[in-house]
Design a protein around this motif. Structure first.
Motif, PDB file in Angstrom:
ATOM      1  N   PRO A  19      29.229   4.848   1.991  1.00 35.44           N
ATOM      2  CA  PRO A  19      27.864   5.332   1.750  1.00 35.44           C
ATOM      3  C   PRO A  19      26.982   4.294   1.053  1.00 35.44           C
ATOM      4  O   PRO A  19      25.805   4.129   1.410  1.00 35.44           O
ATOM      5  N   TRP A  20      27.559   3.594   0.083  1.00 32.91           N
ATOM      6  CA  TRP A  20      26.761   2.577  -0.608  1.00 32.91           C
ATOM      7  C   TRP A  20      26.427   1.428   0.334  1.00 32.91           C
ATOM      8  O   TRP A  20      25.323   0.873   0.288  1.00 32.91           O
ATOM      9  N   ARG A  21      27.378   1.055   1.173  1.00 32.35           N
ATOM     10  CA  ARG A  21      27.102  -0.012   2.155  1.00 32.35           C
ATOM     11  C   ARG A  21      25.960   0.420   3.063  1.00 32.35           C
ATOM     12  O   ARG A  21      25.040  -0.352   3.352  1.00 32.35           O
ATOM     13  N   THR A  22      26.018   1.687   3.522  1.00 36.84           N
ATOM     14  CA  THR A  22      24.964   2.198   4.395  1.00 36.84           C
ATOM     15  C   THR A  22      23.626   2.180   3.675  1.00 36.84           C
ATOM     16  O   THR A  22      22.598   1.812   4.250  1.00 36.84           O
ATOM     17  N   GLY A  23      23.658   2.554   2.365  1.00 35.02           N
ATOM     18  CA  GLY A  23      22.428   2.492   1.576  1.00 35.02           C
ATOM     19  C   GLY A  23      21.866   1.089   1.555  1.00 35.02           C
ATOM     20  O   GLY A  23      20.650   0.888   1.665  1.00 35.02           O
ATOM     21  N   ALA A  24      22.743   0.093   1.447  1.00 35.86           N
ATOM     22  CA  ALA A  24      22.274  -1.291   1.429  1.00 35.86           C
ATOM     23  C   ALA A  24      21.617  -1.667   2.751  1.00 35.86           C
ATOM     24  O   ALA A  24      20.567  -2.313   2.788  1.00 35.86           O
ATOM     25  N   PHE A  25      22.226  -1.233   3.876  1.00 32.73           N
ATOM     26  CA  PHE A  25      21.627  -1.541   5.180  1.00 32.73           C
ATOM     27  C   PHE A  25      20.259  -0.867   5.321  1.00 32.73           C
ATOM     28  O   PHE A  25      19.332  -1.435   5.907  1.00 32.73           O
ATOM     29  N   LEU A  26      20.136   0.350   4.773  1.00 31.30           N
ATOM     30  CA  LEU A  26      18.844   1.054   4.838  1.00 31.30           C
ATOM     31  C   LEU A  26      17.799   0.316   4.001  1.00 31.30           C
ATOM     32  O   LEU A  26      16.666   0.105   4.439  1.00 31.30           O
ATOM     33  N   LEU A  27      18.207  -0.093   2.778  1.00 30.25           N
ATOM     34  CA  LEU A  27      17.257  -0.792   1.904  1.00 30.25           C
ATOM     35  C   LEU A  27      16.832  -2.129   2.501  1.00 30.25           C
ATOM     36  O   LEU A  27      15.722  -2.594   2.265  1.00 30.25           O
ATOM     37  N   MET A  49      18.790  10.004   5.053  1.00 29.53           N
ATOM     38  CA  MET A  49      19.770  10.936   4.477  1.00 29.53           C
ATOM     39  C   MET A  49      20.887  11.220   5.482  1.00 29.53           C
ATOM     40  O   MET A  49      22.064  11.300   5.117  1.00 29.53           O
ATOM     41  N   ALA A  50      20.505  11.365   6.729  1.00 29.02           N
ATOM     42  CA  ALA A  50      21.514  11.627   7.761  1.00 29.02           C
ATOM     43  C   ALA A  50      22.479  10.455   7.868  1.00 29.02           C
ATOM     44  O   ALA A  50      23.692  10.644   8.035  1.00 29.02           O
ATOM     45  N   ALA A  51      21.945   9.224   7.745  1.00 34.59           N
ATOM     46  CA  ALA A  51      22.819   8.048   7.833  1.00 34.59           C
ATOM     47  C   ALA A  51      23.801   8.034   6.669  1.00 34.59           C
ATOM     48  O   ALA A  51      24.991   7.741   6.852  1.00 34.59           O
ATOM     49  N   LEU A  52      23.288   8.356   5.473  1.00 36.70           N
ATOM     50  CA  LEU A  52      24.178   8.379   4.300  1.00 36.70           C
ATOM     51  C   LEU A  52      25.246   9.458   4.476  1.00 36.70           C
ATOM     52  O   LEU A  52      26.423   9.241   4.185  1.00 36.70           O
ATOM     53  N   ARG A  93      28.348  12.668   0.042  1.00 37.50           N
ATOM     54  CA  ARG A  93      28.236  14.119  -0.169  1.00 37.50           C
ATOM     55  C   ARG A  93      27.608  14.330  -1.532  1.00 37.50           C
ATOM     56  O   ARG A  93      27.486  13.399  -2.320  1.00 37.50           O
ATOM     57  N   GLY A  94      27.230  15.538  -1.844  1.00 40.21           N
ATOM     58  CA  GLY A  94      26.706  15.800  -3.181  1.00 40.21           C
ATOM     59  C   GLY A  94      25.419  16.571  -3.145  1.00 40.21           C
ATOM     60  O   GLY A  94      24.734  16.613  -2.123  1.00 40.21           O
ATOM     61  N   ARG A  95      25.136  17.184  -4.298  1.00 43.52           N
ATOM     62  CA  ARG A  95      23.970  18.057  -4.348  1.00 43.52           C
ATOM     63  C   ARG A  95      22.678  17.270  -4.175  1.00 43.52           C
ATOM     64  O   ARG A  95      21.742  17.713  -3.520  1.00 43.52           O
ATOM     65  N   ARG A  96      22.653  16.069  -4.797  1.00 41.22           N
ATOM     66  CA  ARG A  96      21.408  15.299  -4.725  1.00 41.22           C
ATOM     67  C   ARG A  96      21.028  14.971  -3.286  1.00 41.22           C
ATOM     68  O   ARG A  96      19.869  15.019  -2.911  1.00 41.22           O
ATOM     69  N   LEU A  97      22.055  14.639  -2.486  1.00 41.63           N
ATOM     70  CA  LEU A  97      21.789  14.311  -1.085  1.00 41.63           C
ATOM     71  C   LEU A  97      21.244  15.526  -0.346  1.00 41.63           C
ATOM     72  O   LEU A  97      20.285  15.425   0.441  1.00 41.63           O
TER      73      LEU A  97
END
Lengths: 219, 525
Positions: B113-121, B246-249, B255-259
């Motif tokens: 998930p963090w890697r995906t976040g990096a690609f999104l950023l 969000m879908a990509a993450l 997972r998690g409430r924040r998402l």
């Protein structure tokens, strides 16, 4: 030796069909078919211009799918087999070309069935063939130095299409049907087709490195 | 022993290091790689090169209407900039799969998930670059002396938003399908959908659910009349971007409430703003449209230059000087006492499309529409909201020439034959180099006769090929010499009954013989 290789060709066709990565082509062919079939199924009234536009979009889909058909992750391991590289690619082509032609025939039939007026099918087919051959040629060139040709060939096709639709009008490739420049534009498409075929034929030769010093020594 | 080795280690030890910092570090690296991808470079070139070429070769329109320029490049941005980023981001996110190194990444600090976040950023800096590119383009256009109107920031912001959306979609696709063919196919499907939604035969507002709403308005309109829900559309696209991210993450395993909360908020924004786009056009805009159509004077400012009064909508006031150049050019060719008569040139807009495919307009309807058009202000010459393309100049010159020669209000797209036709075409063609170029361009693409006036307005006329041939011969002569001849026989040349042959005799040019009866233009006017 060469004659024997050619006689091997029919025997290679079935294994080549099994080894071809069909997923990408089927996905692209499906999208292409959907592009022409959805308006036909909903009986949307479209003019010749719009129908030709749909055919062109479908042709791009086909070319994108074909871009991946030469990919072979095992290519390096079979570089030493007696059947030379051109024969192996000829076997691939013997599988790919009939599949692509059959798919294009379906596309033309679906589009033509819903059209009120006669569509310039010949011209659009030349465009589709040129795009398909460019995809295969770029893929084949890329495969000389890599295992994956499609990831270069597919974007290259898209770039070619957008570039072709943005060039100045006197050199236009995409012209509306009925335009005065239709014949001249399709001459240019035919030149592109011929050039792509030539590049593809060159690219399937064995990518051997010449070592002039050693050859000269042996002589 | 063997069993112990084969056993999969459960519950990995807590990862050392801060994943946030590692994510930003990866995002920085990917953000630098993204604009260097060949697909992105090709997209930037395809976006900018044709426009730069047009400016360098002098083919660009020096009279841009900024409220149209702000959104007219959106489809191209989707295709080439969005497309480039879609493919590049997809390939980057799939790099580990393509090189079969996914397993190696399990040893690193970053979880998927963090890697995906990096690609999104990593898409963000390129979107900023696109925003800068768009801002520079519109600023350069606005600096032109002929610029009209004002751009809508929300329409401009849709360009980088589409780039972000497609970048995020590329990452999402990489997490869903591990094949590279999907991204180009999505691009193609999006392009076909946007293009198809712009077809006039489809119900109007479906197009606003796509990232870019392509429209084919009959003509540019003043800002007060514009009805594109640009602000809501930008909010809708922003909601889509968040939703796709969000879908990509989530697809990467987050997972998690924040998402869930963020995803729900994004969905709410997209749905709310998407629905808000379908609200009916506001009363203010509707009133402005009625006013612009029926009482244009209330929205216009007028300026008199000599005996000619020019009335323009506020946005287009900078064009009156250029209109005057064309009108002066026409009046130069007529006797001084005729040129000194008062004349009103009024800008008009038509928001209904009269050029819809398959729509048949009978001659009676045409005449009625022209009468309705002229009722607003009889005798005023109509000028539209386009300028700088040669054809608009030629249309204004033609309508002014018709008004001066006949003394009548512009007709309902009927042929103007005989001496009047020759004279009107010559006056329009000799006015300025732009009108001459426009006349040549229209003559080259028309059959039977040359149309003067925008077909989207109910007023205009055409000059049949026979009269046009005589006028072309006159245009090859020195204008001063022809003007002197015209002034000598003005009364006879402008009389309704004078034939083209007689005009040829008076002006000393050959008029082609009449074509066979079936090819003749009916000359009622």
């Amino acid at each position: 030796m060469r004659r024997m290789s050619v006689r091997v060709l029919p025997l290679l066709v079935l294994p080549a069909a099994r080894a071809t990565p069909w997923t990408a082509f089927l996905a692209a062919a499906g999208v292409g078919l959907a592009i022409v079939a959805v308006p036909a199924a909903f009986r949307v009234e479209l003019g010749v211009d719009d129908l030709v536009g749909l055919l062109r979009a479908a042709a791009v889909c086909g070319a994108l799918g074909l871009a991946f058909l030469l990919d072979d992750p095992a290519a390096r391991t079979i570089a030493t087999v007696p059947a030379p590289r051109p024969i192996r690619y000829a076997a691939r082509a013997g599988v790919i070309i009939p599949a692509a032609v059959a798919w294009w025939a379906v596309i033309l039939a679906v589009t033509g069935a819903g059209a009120g007026a006669a569509l310039p099918l010949g011209g659009v087919t030349v465009e589709a063939a040129a795009l398909a051959c460019v995809a295969l040629a770029v893929g084949a060139v890329r495969l000389r130095s890599s295992d994956a040709g499609g990831i270069v060939a597919a974007p290259a096709v898209l770039v070619l299409v957008v570039a072709a639709s943005r060039i100045p009008p006197d050199l236009a490739l995409y012209v509306p049907p009925g335009d005065d420049r239709w014949a001249a534009a399709h001459d240019r498409w035919a030149v592109l087709l011929a050039a792509a075929v030539a590049v593809a034929v060159w690219a399937v030769r064995e990518p051997t490195r010449r070592r002039p010093a050693i050859t000269a020594g042996r002589r | 022993m063997t069993a112990a080795l084969a056993e999969r280690p459960t519950a990995p030890a807590p990862l050392p290091g801060d994943p946030r910092r590692a994510m930003l570090a990866l995002a920085r690296v990917e953000a630098v790689r993204l604009p260097r991808h060949p697909a992105v470079i090709a997209g930037l070139l395809l976006f900018a090169a044709p426009e730069i070429y047009r400016w360098l070769t002098g083919q660009a329109n020096r009279f841009p209407v900024l409220q149209d320029e702000d959104w007219s490049t959106q489809f191209l941005a989707l295709l080439v900039l969005g497309g480039g980023v879609l493919i590049a981001a997809n390939l980057a996110a799939l790099r580990a799969d393509r090189h079969a190194t996914t397993g190696l990444y399990d040893t690193l600090v970053l979880t998927p998930p963090w890697r995906t976040g990096a690609f999104l950023l990593a898409v963000l800096p390129f979107a900023v670059l696109v925003a800068a590119l768009i801002a520079v383009r519109i600023a350069l256009l606005a600096l032109l002396p002929g610029a009209a109107g004002r751009p809508d920031p929300a329409e401009l912001a849709v360009h980088p938003a589409v780039v972000l959306l497609f970048g995020a979609a590329g990452v999402l696709l990489a997490r869903l399908v591990r094949t590279v063919i999907v991204a180009p196919l999505l691009l193609l499907a999006a392009a076909v959908a946007v293009y198809a939604a712009a077809l006039p035969s489809l119900p109007g507002r479906v197009r606003w659910l796509l990232p870019v709403a392509l429209e084919q308005p009959p003509m540019p309109v003043p800002v007060a009349l514009a009805s594109r829900p640009s602000g809501w559309h930008l909010a809708y696209v922003a909601g889509l971007i968040a939703l796709v991210a969000m879908a990509a993450l989530a697809a990467a395993g987050a997972r998690g409430r924040r998402l869930v909360v963020a995803g729900a908020a994004a969905l709410a924004v997209a749905a709310g703003a998407g629905a808000a786009q379908f609200r009916p056009v506001s009363d203010a805009v509707r009133d402005a449209r009625v006013t612009a159509a029926e009482r244009p004077a209330e929205m216009q400012g007028c300026r008199s230059i000599g005996a000619v009064t020019y009335c323009a909508f506020g946005d287009f006031r900078s064009w009156t000087g250029d209109w005057d150049t064309v009108v002066r050019g026409v009046l130069r060719g007529v006797p001084a006492e005729v040129a000194g008569r008062p004349l009103v040139v009024r800008q008009r807009v038509s928001t209904e499309d009269r050029m819809v495919d398959g729509q048949v307009v009978t001659a009676e309807e045409q005449v009625a529409a022209a009468a309705e058009w002229q009722r607003i202000e009889p005798g005023a010459v109509t000028v539209g909201t386009r300028w700088g393309d040669g054809r608009s100049e030629m249309a204004l010159a033609g309508l002014v020439a018709y008004r001066v020669v006949s003394g009548e209000a512009a007709p309902a797209h009927i042929p103007v034959c005989g001496a009047r036709g020759v004279l009107v075409a010559w006056l329009a063609g000799q006015a300025t180099p732009e009108t001459a170029a426009g006349l040549r361009a229209v003559d080259a693409t028309s059959w039977g006769g040359v149309p003067f006036g925008d077909m989207r307005f109910p007023v205009g006329f055409s000059v049949p090929d026979r009269e046009m041939a005589a006028a072309s011969a006159l245009l090859r002569r020195p204008p001063g010499e022809v003007a002197a001849t015209v002034a000598r026989s003005w009364a006879e040349l402008t009389a309704a009954g004078t034939s083209a042959d007689r005009a040829g005799d008076l002006l000393g040019v050959a008029v082609p013989p009449l074509p066979p009866v079936e090819e003749r233009t009916r000359c009622d006017g």
